[in-house]
Motif scaffolding. Sequence first.
Motif, PDB file in Angstrom:
ATOM      1  N   TRP A  55      19.262   3.720  -6.053  1.00 37.38           N
ATOM      2  CA  TRP A  55      18.468   4.754  -6.725  1.00 37.38           C
ATOM      3  C   TRP A  55      17.146   4.144  -7.197  1.00 37.38           C
ATOM      4  CZ3 TRP A  55      20.015   9.886  -8.154  1.00 37.38           C
ATOM      5  CH2 TRP A  55      19.120  10.553  -9.005  1.00 37.38           C
ATOM      6  N   ASP A  56      17.230   2.997  -7.885  1.00 38.25           N
ATOM      7  CA  ASP A  56      16.026   2.357  -8.422  1.00 38.25           C
ATOM      8  C   ASP A  56      15.119   1.827  -7.320  1.00 38.25           C
ATOM      9  OD1 ASP A  56      16.806   2.972 -10.971  1.00 38.25           O
ATOM     10  OD2 ASP A  56      17.516   0.964 -11.472  1.00 38.25           O
ATOM     11  N   VAL A  57      15.708   1.282  -6.261  1.00 38.52           N
ATOM     12  CA  VAL A  57      14.888   0.768  -5.155  1.00 38.52           C
ATOM     13  C   VAL A  57      14.177   1.913  -4.438  1.00 38.52           C
ATOM     14  CG1 VAL A  57      15.070  -0.246  -2.840  1.00 38.52           C
ATOM     15  CG2 VAL A  57      16.027  -1.419  -4.800  1.00 38.52           C
ATOM     16  N   LEU A  58      14.880   3.019  -4.222  1.00 37.35           N
ATOM     17  CA  LEU A  58      14.243   4.176  -3.586  1.00 37.35           C
ATOM     18  C   LEU A  58      13.100   4.704  -4.451  1.00 37.35           C
ATOM     19  CD1 LEU A  58      14.252   6.175  -1.233  1.00 37.35           C
ATOM     20  CD2 LEU A  58      15.900   7.540  -2.509  1.00 37.35           C
ATOM     21  N   MET A  59      13.339   4.770  -5.762  1.00 39.25           N
ATOM     22  CA  MET A  59      12.291   5.218  -6.678  1.00 39.25           C
ATOM     23  C   MET A  59      11.098   4.246  -6.644  1.00 39.25           C
ATOM     24  SD  MET A  59      12.790   6.445 -10.626  1.00 39.25           S
ATOM     25  CE  MET A  59      13.573   4.937 -11.115  1.00 39.25           C
ATOM     26  N   LEU A  60      11.379   2.955  -6.637  1.00 43.07           N
ATOM     27  CA  LEU A  60      10.323   1.938  -6.588  1.00 43.07           C
ATOM     28  C   LEU A  60       9.507   2.058  -5.305  1.00 43.07           C
ATOM     29  CD1 LEU A  60       9.281  -0.959  -7.726  1.00 43.07           C
ATOM     30  CD2 LEU A  60      10.801  -1.835  -5.962  1.00 43.07           C
ATOM     31  N   TRP A  61      10.183   2.119  -4.174  1.00 42.20           N
ATOM     32  CA  TRP A  61       9.484   2.196  -2.895  1.00 42.20           C
ATOM     33  C   TRP A  61       8.634   3.454  -2.793  1.00 42.20           C
ATOM     34  CZ3 TRP A  61      10.713  -0.210   2.227  1.00 42.20           C
ATOM     35  CH2 TRP A  61      11.267  -1.480   2.074  1.00 42.20           C
ATOM     36  N   LEU A  62       9.239   4.603  -3.080  1.00 44.17           N
ATOM     37  CA  LEU A  62       8.490   5.857  -2.972  1.00 44.17           C
ATOM     38  C   LEU A  62       7.298   5.887  -3.913  1.00 44.17           C
ATOM     39  CD1 LEU A  62      11.331   8.515  -2.609  1.00 44.17           C
ATOM     40  CD2 LEU A  62       9.728   7.763  -0.854  1.00 44.17           C
ATOM     41  N   ALA A  63       7.499   5.433  -5.157  1.00 45.74           N
ATOM     42  CA  ALA A  63       6.405   5.469  -6.129  1.00 45.74           C
ATOM     43  C   ALA A  63       5.271   4.532  -5.736  1.00 45.74           C
ATOM     44  CB  ALA A  63       6.934   5.114  -7.518  1.00 45.74           C
ATOM     45  N   LEU A  64       5.595   3.327  -5.287  1.00 44.91           N
ATOM     46  CA  LEU A  64       4.536   2.383  -4.915  1.00 44.91           C
ATOM     47  C   LEU A  64       3.784   2.829  -3.662  1.00 44.91           C
ATOM     48  CD1 LEU A  64       6.144  -1.037  -5.800  1.00 44.91           C
ATOM     49  CD2 LEU A  64       4.012  -0.121  -6.677  1.00 44.91           C
ATOM     50  N   ILE A  65       4.507   3.324  -2.669  1.00 48.47           N
ATOM     51  CA  ILE A  65       3.825   3.785  -1.456  1.00 48.47           C
ATOM     52  C   ILE A  65       3.013   5.040  -1.756  1.00 48.47           C
ATOM     53  CG2 ILE A  65       4.151   4.647   0.891  1.00 48.47           C
ATOM     54  CD1 ILE A  65       6.662   2.837   1.023  1.00 48.47           C
ATOM     55  N   HIS A  66       3.564   5.936  -2.584  1.00 49.09           N
ATOM     56  CA  HIS A  66       2.850   7.149  -2.990  1.00 49.09           C
ATOM     57  C   HIS A  66       1.556   6.777  -3.720  1.00 49.09           C
ATOM     58  CE1 HIS A  66       2.950  11.480  -4.197  1.00 49.09           C
ATOM     59  NE2 HIS A  66       2.247  11.041  -5.219  1.00 49.09           N
ATOM     60  N   GLY A  67       1.660   5.872  -4.678  1.00 48.36           N
ATOM     61  CA  GLY A  67       0.479   5.450  -5.439  1.00 48.36           C
ATOM     62  C   GLY A  67      -0.542   4.726  -4.575  1.00 48.36           C
ATOM     63  N   ALA A  68      -0.071   3.845  -3.690  1.00 46.78           N
ATOM     64  CA  ALA A  68      -0.989   3.116  -2.810  1.00 46.78           C
ATOM     65  C   ALA A  68      -1.695   4.073  -1.852  1.00 46.78           C
ATOM     66  CB  ALA A  68      -0.230   2.041  -2.034  1.00 46.78           C
ATOM     67  N   ASN A  69      -0.972   5.061  -1.349  1.00 51.85           N
ATOM     68  CA  ASN A  69      -1.596   6.043  -0.456  1.00 51.85           C
ATOM     69  C   ASN A  69      -2.650   6.860  -1.203  1.00 51.85           C
ATOM     70  OD1 ASN A  69      -1.974   7.372   2.033  1.00 51.85           O
ATOM     71  ND2 ASN A  69      -0.595   9.003   1.410  1.00 51.85           N
ATOM     72  N   GLY A  70      -2.352   7.206  -2.446  1.00 53.28           N
ATOM     73  CA  GLY A  70      -3.344   7.918  -3.257  1.00 53.28           C
ATOM     74  C   GLY A  70      -4.589   7.082  -3.510  1.00 53.28           C
ATOM     75  N   MET A  71      -4.387   5.799  -3.824  1.00 54.93           N
ATOM     76  CA  MET A  71      -5.537   4.907  -4.040  1.00 54.93           C
ATOM     77  C   MET A  71      -6.338   4.717  -2.751  1.00 54.93           C
ATOM     78  SD  MET A  71      -5.732   4.162  -7.169  1.00 54.93           S
ATOM     79  CE  MET A  71      -6.922   2.850  -7.087  1.00 54.93           C
ATOM     80  N   ARG A  72      -5.642   4.652  -1.625  1.00 60.32           N
ATOM     81  CA  ARG A  72      -6.322   4.535  -0.337  1.00 60.32           C
ATOM     82  C   ARG A  72      -7.194   5.762  -0.073  1.00 60.32           C
ATOM     83  NH1 ARG A  72      -5.968   6.784   4.370  1.00 60.32           N
ATOM     84  NH2 ARG A  72      -4.178   8.017   3.695  1.00 60.32           N
ATOM     85  N   THR A  73      -6.653   6.933  -0.397  1.00 58.71           N
ATOM     86  CA  THR A  73      -7.405   8.168  -0.202  1.00 58.71           C
ATOM     87  C   THR A  73      -8.649   8.190  -1.083  1.00 58.71           C
ATOM     88  OG1 THR A  73      -5.383   9.336   0.361  1.00 58.71           O
ATOM     89  CG2 THR A  73      -7.259  10.681  -0.298  1.00 58.71           C
ATOM     90  N   ILE A  74      -8.494   7.794  -2.343  1.00 58.33           N
ATOM     91  CA  ILE A  74      -9.642   7.753  -3.260  1.00 58.33           C
ATOM     92  C   ILE A  74     -10.680   6.756  -2.764  1.00 58.33           C
ATOM     93  CG2 ILE A  74     -10.353   7.071  -5.586  1.00 58.33           C
ATOM     94  CD1 ILE A  74      -7.645   8.254  -6.546  1.00 58.33           C
ATOM     95  N   THR A  75     -10.217   5.593  -2.302  1.00 57.12           N
ATOM     96  CA  THR A  75     -11.135   4.576  -1.788  1.00 57.12           C
ATOM     97  C   THR A  75     -11.890   5.114  -0.567  1.00 57.12           C
ATOM     98  OG1 THR A  75      -9.675   2.823  -2.571  1.00 57.12           O
ATOM     99  CG2 THR A  75     -11.275   2.227  -0.889  1.00 57.12           C
ATOM    100  N   ASN A  76     -11.186   5.752   0.336  1.00 58.93           N
ATOM    101  CA  ASN A  76     -11.851   6.311   1.521  1.00 58.93           C
ATOM    102  C   ASN A  76     -12.854   7.396   1.158  1.00 58.93           C
ATOM    103  OD1 ASN A  76     -10.570   4.656   3.360  1.00 58.93           O
ATOM    104  ND2 ASN A  76      -8.916   6.106   3.744  1.00 58.93           N
ATOM    105  N   ASP A  77     -12.577   8.150   0.091  1.00 63.91           N
ATOM    106  CA  ASP A  77     -13.480   9.227  -0.310  1.00 63.91           C
ATOM    107  C   ASP A  77     -14.740   8.720  -1.003  1.00 63.91           C
ATOM    108  OD1 ASP A  77     -11.823  11.140   0.720  1.00 63.91           O
ATOM    109  OD2 ASP A  77     -10.966  11.746  -1.207  1.00 63.91           O
ATOM    110  N   TYR A  78     -14.620   7.663  -1.800  1.00 66.43           N
ATOM    111  CA  TYR A  78     -15.728   7.294  -2.679  1.00 66.43           C
ATOM    112  C   TYR A  78     -16.437   5.993  -2.338  1.00 66.43           C
ATOM    113  CZ  TYR A  78     -14.368  11.157  -5.617  1.00 66.43           C
ATOM    114  OH  TYR A  78     -14.083  12.417  -6.080  1.00 66.43           O
ATOM    115  N   VAL A  79     -15.849   5.129  -1.559  1.00 66.71           N
ATOM    116  CA  VAL A  79     -16.513   3.863  -1.205  1.00 66.71           C
ATOM    117  C   VAL A  79     -17.252   4.078   0.107  1.00 66.71           C
ATOM    118  CG1 VAL A  79     -16.189   1.425  -0.678  1.00 66.71           C
ATOM    119  CG2 VAL A  79     -14.758   2.524  -2.412  1.00 66.71           C
ATOM    120  N   THR A  80     -18.571   3.953   0.058  1.00 66.29           N
ATOM    121  CA  THR A  80     -19.387   4.262   1.234  1.00 66.29           C
ATOM    122  C   THR A  80     -19.607   3.055   2.137  1.00 66.29           C
ATOM    123  OG1 THR A  80     -21.381   3.892  -0.069  1.00 66.29           O
ATOM    124  CG2 THR A  80     -20.557   6.153   0.071  1.00 66.29           C
ATOM    125  N   ASN A  81     -19.573   1.861   1.596  1.00 65.72           N
ATOM    126  CA  ASN A  81     -19.782   0.661   2.401  1.00 65.72           C
ATOM    127  C   ASN A  81     -18.516   0.384   3.217  1.00 65.72           C
ATOM    128  OD1 ASN A  81     -19.742  -2.119   3.217  1.00 65.72           O
ATOM    129  ND2 ASN A  81     -21.445  -2.479   1.805  1.00 65.72           N
TER     130      ASN A  81
END
Length: 153
Positions: A78-104
Amino acid sequence: MTTADALAAPRSPRPAAPRRRGVNLEKWGWIYMRASGVVLIVLIFGHLFVNLMLGEGISGIDFGFVAGKLANPFWQWWDVLMLWLALIHGANGMRTITNDYVTNPTARKVLVWAIALSAAFLIILGTLVVFTFDPCIGVTPDSILWEQCRAAA
């Protein structure tokens, strides 16, 4: 050329963009965010309910409570599934923000790689902690866990 000639009329049909071949990673990232968000809601509220509402509530959460939960394979997964999903979810969100706002392009590539490496490192470290957790390591005779660890050995 006048302005009227240079601008297309509103709502006029645009030519279709050429379709790229291969897997559409942005589409699958979007789908993952929705699916993992729903599963995370269930996992997080289940985690909070068991930890805070059942038993003694928040005053019952101590080292022994955590050790007992992590000794059970159901709660490990249960905890490992929560850890994996949360970290991948958060990293994907940060990747999306980076792609949207970093122009270089170089800075964007470096940041996306840093996000991916950080998430991978935390997933590996967290998984190792959950599955290799041993509450008896370093327990001395004056510890409150001495009797339980001696009996388990």
